[in-house]
Structure formats: C-alpha cells, structure tokens
Design a protein around this motif. Sequence first.
Motif, PDB file in Angstrom:
ATOM      1  N   ALA A   1       0.960  -1.195  -0.206  1.00 33.54           N
ATOM      2  CA  ALA A   1       0.081   0.067   0.007  1.00 33.54           C
ATOM      3  C   ALA A   1       0.953   1.206  -0.094  1.00 33.54           C
ATOM      4  CB  ALA A   1      -0.852  -0.143   1.220  1.00 33.54           C
TER       5      ALA A   1
ATOM      6  N   HIS B   1      -4.663   1.521  -1.154  1.00 36.83           N
ATOM      7  CA  HIS B   1      -4.519  -0.028  -1.519  1.00 36.83           C
ATOM      8  C   HIS B   1      -4.659  -0.183  -2.910  1.00 36.83           C
ATOM      9  CE1 HIS B   1      -3.683  -2.072   2.303  1.00 36.83           C
ATOM     10  NE2 HIS B   1      -4.309  -0.646   2.855  1.00 36.83           N
TER      11      HIS B   1
ATOM     12  N   LEU C   1     -10.236  -6.514  -2.523  1.00 37.82           N
ATOM     13  CA  LEU C   1      -9.805  -5.509  -1.511  1.00 37.82           C
ATOM     14  C   LEU C   1     -10.905  -5.102  -0.656  1.00 37.82           C
ATOM     15  CD1 LEU C   1      -8.152  -3.289  -0.086  1.00 37.82           C
ATOM     16  CD2 LEU C   1      -8.740  -1.751  -1.966  1.00 37.82           C
TER      17      LEU C   1
END
Length: 564
Positions: free
Chosen positions: A125, A156, A342
């Motif tokens: 990230a 992210h 995610l």
Amino acid sequence: MQSSFSSQGRGGRGGGRGGFKGFSTDDGNEDGRRGGRGGFRGGSQGDRGGFGGRGYRGVDEEVIPKVSTGDNETEGEDARPRVTYIPPPLAEDEDAIFAHYASGINFNKYDDILIDVSGTNPPQAIYTFEEASLCESLKRNVSKSGYVKPTPVQKHGIPIIAAGRDLMACAQTGSGKTAAFLLPILQKLMADGVAASSFSELQEPEALIVAPTRELINQIYMEARKFAHGTCVRPVVVYGGISTGHQIRDLLRGCNVLCGTPGRLLDMIGRGKVGLTKIRYFVLDEADRMLDMGFEPDMRKIVGSPGMPSKEDRQTLMFSATYPADIQRLAGEFLKKDYLFLAVGVVGGACSDVEQVLIQVTKFSKRDQLLDVLKNTKDERTMVFVETKRQADFIAAFLCQENVATTSIHGDREQREREQALGDFRSGKCPVLVATSVAARGLDIQDVQHVVNFDLPNNIDEYVHRIGRTGRCGNTGRAVSFYDPAADDQLARSLVKILSSAQQEVPAWLEGSALDAHGTTSFNPQGKVFASTDSRRGGGFQGASGGGGGPPVAAAAADDEDWE
Ligand SMILES: Nc1ncnc2c1ncn2[C@@H]1O[C@H](COP(=O)(O)OP(=O)(O)OP(=O)(O)O)[C@@H](O)[C@H]1O
C-alpha cells in the motif's frame, strides 16, 4: 401503493428490473418512459396546479414536439419523439472544475479501518499521494481538489491498479472509490504516452468506465475531467436522455476515457462511433449493480463486442460498497483468475459516520412523521427516498403544499428536469429532494445532512447505498428510516445486522421483529464485525445480505425504476 405503479406496464415487484431493460437499452428508451407516463399524468397535474412555481412541477411539464432537429438520431419504431435535450455547456474556469467540499472530522478515523487484501502477491500500500508517483499535472490536480492524504481504498487500490492487477474493491460509501480508480488509470495513460485524442469518425478509447445511472456516470466524468485537466487525456461521457447527435459530436472530437451508461454506450458502439480494440482498462463502478439481473446482459454484450480485448488482455476493475456473494461469483467471470479482492471494513457494511435511526410507523402515519422530521432538519439538505416514481411525485407535491421547498428525481422525469432537480438541490434552492432508487448510488452532493427512508427498500444493500448519500468523506450525517412492520419485516434481521455492525443502537422492537421474522438471512444480533469476505474463501460475514441468504439480487432496486 408500490405495486399499483406497475399499471405503467413495466412489470411488478421482483420482475421489474429485468423487464425494464427492454426500455432502457438505448436512447429511444427515453421515449419508452414517456409512453409510460401517460397513466400518471392526470394524477399529477391536478397536484401541480397548486404550487405556483414553488420548486416542484410534476413529471411531465415538457412534451418534446416531434420535429426534425437535424440530429442524426433515429426515431423509435413507433416514431415517438426524439430526445433533443442538450445540457448547458460546462464551466471551464478552474474554480468550477476544482470545486469541492471539505473532508470531515472523521476523515482520520479511516486509518483505523480494518483492511483485507486477498489474492496472490498484492503490492504494498501507499500512505501518501507522493508515493503514488503521479506526474506533475496529476499531482497538481489532486492538490487543487483538496486531497491531502489518500483514503484507505486509495492507499491500496492505487498501487494494485498501477501494478496491472485486476481488482474487486469494496469500501464504504463516500470513501473515495472514484479517485482510487481514476488516478492510477490516468497516470498509466500519461506515462505510456497515449496519443492525445483527435478528431476521428471512429473513436478508440483506452479506458471504459460504466455506471448504472446518468447522474452518476456524469459525476464520474466530471471527476475524470477534473483530474485530467491540463493533460493530453480527453474524457468523454455518453448517457441516455441527451441528444445522441450532440454526444456524437463531442465524442468525435477525441476520446481517451469513455464514461457511459450501458445502453447509450452500446448504441454508440452499434453506430460505429466507438471501437473497443484499444481498451486497456474496463471499470465497473457500482459493480454489484452492473452485474445483477438488470444490467448483466448489457455487460456481457460490452465484453463480447467486436474488438473488445479478452479479460486476459485488459485490466478489469470493480468498485462498490456492497458485494453479495452470488454477484462476486459472477464477477469472477469478468476478471482474471488472480484478481485481488480489497475489503475496507465490513463488506456491504454501512458507513459508520451515519447515525441510523429507525422509527416504527404505520403506512398512514408516514406523511405526518415526515413533516415532523423535516421540521427539525429545517433548511439542511435532506434526501427523502420512496419506492416508486408515482410516490416520489406524490410526496414532493405534498411537501410543496406544506410549504417545504422540494424537488424530485426519478426515471420518469425528463433529463432536463432531472438535472434541474439536482441543481436546485445542490444549490440549496430546494433543500429537500424526493428520490427513487435512481439516486441511491454514488451521488456525491455537498452538505446532505439527512437521508429519510420514507419507504424502506426491499433489499438491505439498497439501504446501505441510500443512507450513504450522507456522512461522506469523514463528515457526519443522519439517516431516519420509517419502518412499517406490515411491509418491512423481511428486512428486520438485515437491519439489525447493519445497525449493530456500524455500532448503532438497535431498537428493542426491531430486535423483536427480527427474532419473529421469517427472513432467510442468518441472524447475528451481536453484529460481529469482520473484515472482508472474498467469496473465493467461502463463508464469513458480508454486511447483511452478502452471505448469499438475502433476497434475490433482482429485487435490489426500486421495482419500477428505469435507471439509465
Ligand atoms: N483523499 C481524499 N481527500 C479528500 N477528499 C476526498 C479524497 N478522496 C475522495 N474525496 C472526496 O470524497 C467524496 C466521496 O468520494 P467518492 O464519490 O469517490 O466516494 P465513493 O466511495 O465512490 O462513494 P459511493 O460508494 O457513494 O459511490 C468526493 O467528494 C471526493 O472528491
């Protein structure tokens, strides 16, 4: 009230959305809507007379005359009038382009949200926009937009997209998903030196972004235009309700990033104005909606269109705040096998910056309750969600009669009226906007402090999106929902889950209803908060409907709504 609206001939509850698509696949469909309005007209016109221009003027103040406009548009088979609306030109000055509202006091709380990235080899990230390696003009535009620090989905999502990976991203409403996909796409296009677009009869964009409603895709386009300002990348938007000829003329001036609603997009492809061979990025915003029964056939048509690179040869990116498990499985067909999932916070969870209040009502007490709520909200911007277009007109008319400056947005209003309504709401001229589900997803309007669910939706994901019109970007908001036990008890269990997982007080009567209810979702009154659930892992908590036990996906939106 809800089912009576199917008198417009569009199919009733449950089958509604599938049936609708017959009216919404291309521009001519606007006319389909017009045809539908006839039945309601008498009802609303009587109401309209009394408002004397106090903001609300019913559904059909304008009937476009059937005259030749010189546009290249084909008329529908039944020779209904053409769509001739051309929106006013966009402001070109930087103040207008970069206008934004401030992030709120809870923006830094985003840092505490649980994050889960599943899939192989996710990239690291980033923690600042500097780490995103944006080129100078993008950096400048990010800063002019008032962005100081990335939100979790950006921290992210940006490196995942920059690394060339496919992505299914789930993050709460109002947490910056749009920039999470726009920035890395624009950066890559610029770094790879895409040809500045120029006039051509066939445009071949590098990025294609789809979203379910006109207002939302237009908003995404405005964001793309903002971030691409001063660069060689040219975004264009196409959606129904606007003169096709006008949009073709704009398109032919050059297009690198094409934003569109599926019907108009397919229309442009069919007319040979858009070629897909150069597509490198395919983005589905509100992905769960884009893949449910209503839009799935169009999505399949788009990926199956001549020249569209296969999923192995393009990057496919999906974003939403909700992802029912069955939709995740379907989404897998559009993504490369090694896509990353995610999850920011609870998949399908409500935004925790929204205070959620449920009031038990009867069908007949709702209007008085609404007036009570609006007495307290005064001039603060409030969105009132109702289930049907007819109800939207009815409630808007009622509020105007009560001297509440109100406007409305729904699929039966002309595009000009829809845009005017949003404009009046944004400017505060009409601080109350009565809306159907057409306004539930994605719309980012400054200072919406309140959402009222006059009618609760029949699907919990829809509830999450609706209340997410407030409490955006770290700001706080309040959502009041009228719960009619006679109509809403199938939602009780899901509501308990959503409330408790957002650390909200659950009324005892609601917990009682949930225990009594015959809903099909598994029940977790403690509201255990999990991070993610990637359906590839199986099981787990996904907000309230994601476990696969919720109502059928097809029932997710207002039954009689025509989104595009
Ligand atoms: N890093 C940031 N700093 C400040 N503001 C931001 C940042 N990222 C996004 N915003 C602003 O936050 C608001 C919400 O962003 P956006 O509309 O992208 O949310 P979203 O996650 O797509 O919401 P929804 O699920 O409702 O579609 C917008 O006004 C956007 O400009």
